[in-house]
Design an enzyme around this catalytic site. Structure first.
Site, mmCIF file in Angstrom:
data_model
loop_
_atom_site.group_PDB
_atom_site.id
_atom_site.type_symbol
_atom_site.label_atom_id
_atom_site.label_comp_id
_atom_site.label_asym_id
_atom_site.label_seq_id
_atom_site.Cartn_x
_atom_site.Cartn_y
_atom_site.Cartn_z
ATOM 1 N N LYS A 1 6.603 -1.678 1.848
ATOM 2 C CA LYS A 1 5.437 -1.117 2.540
ATOM 3 C C LYS A 1 4.270 -2.095 2.385
ATOM 4 O O LYS A 1 3.357 -1.878 1.575
ATOM 5 C CB LYS A 1 5.114 0.275 1.956
ATOM 6 C CG LYS A 1 4.310 1.157 2.903
ATOM 7 C CD LYS A 1 4.391 2.592 2.455
ATOM 8 C CE LYS A 1 3.384 3.500 3.114
ATOM 9 N NZ LYS A 1 3.546 3.707 4.537
ATOM 10 N N LEU B 1 11.800 1.473 6.452
ATOM 11 C CA LEU B 1 11.098 1.870 5.227
ATOM 12 C C LEU B 1 11.765 3.129 4.674
ATOM 13 O O LEU B 1 11.985 4.076 5.427
ATOM 14 C CB LEU B 1 9.627 2.165 5.536
ATOM 15 C CG LEU B 1 8.790 2.485 4.307
ATOM 16 C CD1 LEU B 1 8.385 1.208 3.589
ATOM 17 C CD2 LEU B 1 7.550 3.284 4.674
ATOM 18 N N TYR C 1 0.851 -1.188 0.000
ATOM 19 C CA TYR C 1 0.000 0.000 0.000
ATOM 20 C C TYR C 1 0.888 1.239 0.000
ATOM 21 O O TYR C 1 2.104 1.146 0.182
ATOM 22 C CB TYR C 1 -0.929 0.016 1.238
ATOM 23 C CG TYR C 1 -0.255 0.463 2.508
ATOM 24 C CD1 TYR C 1 0.658 -0.362 3.164
ATOM 25 C CD2 TYR C 1 -0.501 1.729 3.046
ATOM 26 C CE1 TYR C 1 1.285 0.053 4.323
ATOM 27 C CE2 TYR C 1 0.134 2.147 4.208
ATOM 28 C CZ TYR C 1 1.025 1.302 4.844
ATOM 29 O OH TYR C 1 1.659 1.727 5.986
ATOM 30 N N GLU D 1 12.921 3.260 13.418
ATOM 31 C CA GLU D 1 11.879 4.151 12.890
ATOM 32 C C GLU D 1 10.654 4.022 13.778
ATOM 33 O O GLU D 1 10.638 3.216 14.712
ATOM 34 C CB GLU D 1 11.547 3.801 11.432
ATOM 35 C CG GLU D 1 10.988 2.410 11.237
ATOM 36 C CD GLU D 1 10.659 2.108 9.778
ATOM 37 O OE1 GLU D 1 10.419 3.033 8.997
ATOM 38 O OE2 GLU D 1 10.611 0.917 9.437
HETATM 39 N N1 PLP Z 1 8.184 4.227 8.395
HETATM 40 C C1 PLP Z 1 7.026 3.553 8.513
HETATM 41 C C2 PLP Z 1 7.028 2.232 9.216
HETATM 42 C C3 PLP Z 1 5.838 4.081 7.999
HETATM 43 O O1 PLP Z 1 4.687 3.385 8.108
HETATM 44 C C4 PLP Z 1 5.866 5.354 7.384
HETATM 45 C C5 PLP Z 1 4.659 5.950 6.828
HETATM 46 O O2 PLP Z 1 3.611 5.374 6.787
HETATM 47 C C6 PLP Z 1 7.085 6.023 7.292
HETATM 48 C C7 PLP Z 1 8.231 5.438 7.796
HETATM 49 C C8 PLP Z 1 7.164 7.383 6.641
HETATM 50 O O3 PLP Z 1 7.117 7.239 5.263
HETATM 51 P P1 PLP Z 1 6.619 8.425 4.325
HETATM 52 O O4 PLP Z 1 7.434 9.604 4.674
HETATM 53 O O5 PLP Z 1 6.897 7.929 2.964
HETATM 54 O O6 PLP Z 1 5.185 8.625 4.614
#
Ligand code: PLP
Length: 284
Positions: A146, A202, A31, A178
């Site tokens: 993701k 991620l 997603y 994270e």
């Molecule tokens: N890390 C995780 C586990 C996340 O679920 C998300 C966002 O949903 C992020 C980092 C941040 O990613 P982004 O900046 O692309 O929204």
């Protein structure tokens, strides 16, 4: 609300997802969430590339991502969000087939779902900051994808909520990685510290944007492992994400980070971030 499901735009209540869908049975899918600022999609290509990476790694074939942008704009239009603050949610699963651990037969069509929602930016949170707790990372070894398998993330987030905090920061082998739904950066000796990308992180789109803003704002950046036992030495902690943008973390496990209020680097990066989203909004 009009959503997109397997080639059609229809009312959300009319979507019928098969109980045999691999997303439902195995969390077998990916997603992404994209922000729309007054109808302008923020870093669309980066989100699409991340989806493509996930599909490739999970070996989900037969989806053309090229048409998704048009679908995204159509969803904004159908739901009266063309000039609004909004989010787009995109999900692709391996499709519906009789339950089996093995991949479905060749030719099984992936399920594609997308919706657009109005979004209220968390302005107070960005201004005042939020608190976090540190939790053991119980996720699998491919956090760089993701996937819709978010159970350890939701469990961690609920734990944070029950502790009166906003985010849970995953720690593994002494490393801070994270958040449950965010990237995390740290500030020490006036430099921004950024955990290196591995299979346990991620690649956040916001993180990339913020790292490039740091360079234009002349903030030093060090990509290096950030340790759980360094927490007391961090002057600031920043939580980053598509919907959060930049939220200062002012407390961890009940203890103040630095002075306990949003710090100088967070403020500077927030202003720089606001400038690029304002610029996007005013584009004709
Ligand atoms: N890390 C995780 C586990 C996340 O679920 C998300 C966002 O949903 C992020 C980092 C941040 O990613 P982004 O900046 O692309 O929204």
């Amino acid at each position: 609300m009009v959503v997109f499901f397997n080639g059609e735009f229809l009312e959300k209540e009319n979507v019928a997802i098969s109980p045999d869908d691999r997303g439902f049975l195995f969390a077998d899918g990916v997603y992404d969430v994209v922000r729309a600022y007054r109808g302008r999609l923020f870093r669309w290509q980066e989100h699409l590339d991340r989806l493509a990476h996930g599909l490739k790694e999970l070996r989900i074939e037969g989806v053309s991502l090229g048409g998704l942008e048009k679908i995204a704009f159509q969803l904004l239009k159908e739901n009266g969000l063309e000039a609004a603050e909004a989010t787009l949610y995109l999900q692709i699963t391996r499709g519906a087939t009789l339950r089996s651990h093995r991949f479905p037969p060749q030719g099984t069509i992936p399920t594609v779902y997308a919706e657009a929602n109005p979004f209220t930016p968390p302005i107070e949170l960005r201004k005042k900051g939020a608190s976090a707790i540190i939790v053991p990372d119980e996720r699998w070894g491919r956090c760089d994808i993701k996937t819709i398998n978010l159970l350890p993330n939701t469990m961690a987030n609920q734990r944070a909520f029950e502790a009166g905090a906003f985010e849970a920061i995953f720690a593994r082998d002494g490393l801070l990685l994270e958040g449950s739904h965010s990237s995390i950066l740290f500030v020490k000796d006036d430099a921004l510290l950024c955990p290196p990308l591995t299979n346990f992180i991620l690649p956040g789109i916001t993180r990339n944007v913020v790292l490039s803003l740091a360079s234009t704002e002349s903030i030093s950046v060090h990509i290096r492992p950030c340790l759980e036992n360094e927490v007391a030495e961090f002057q600031e902690i920043l939580m980053l994400g598509t919907t959060s943008e930049i939220v200062p973390i002012t407390k961890v496990n009940g203890i103040s980070v630095g002075t306990g209020v949003p710090g100088r680097i967070a403020r500077k990066l927030q202003s720089a971030f606001r400038r690029i989203t304002q610029e996007l909004k005013s584009r004709s």
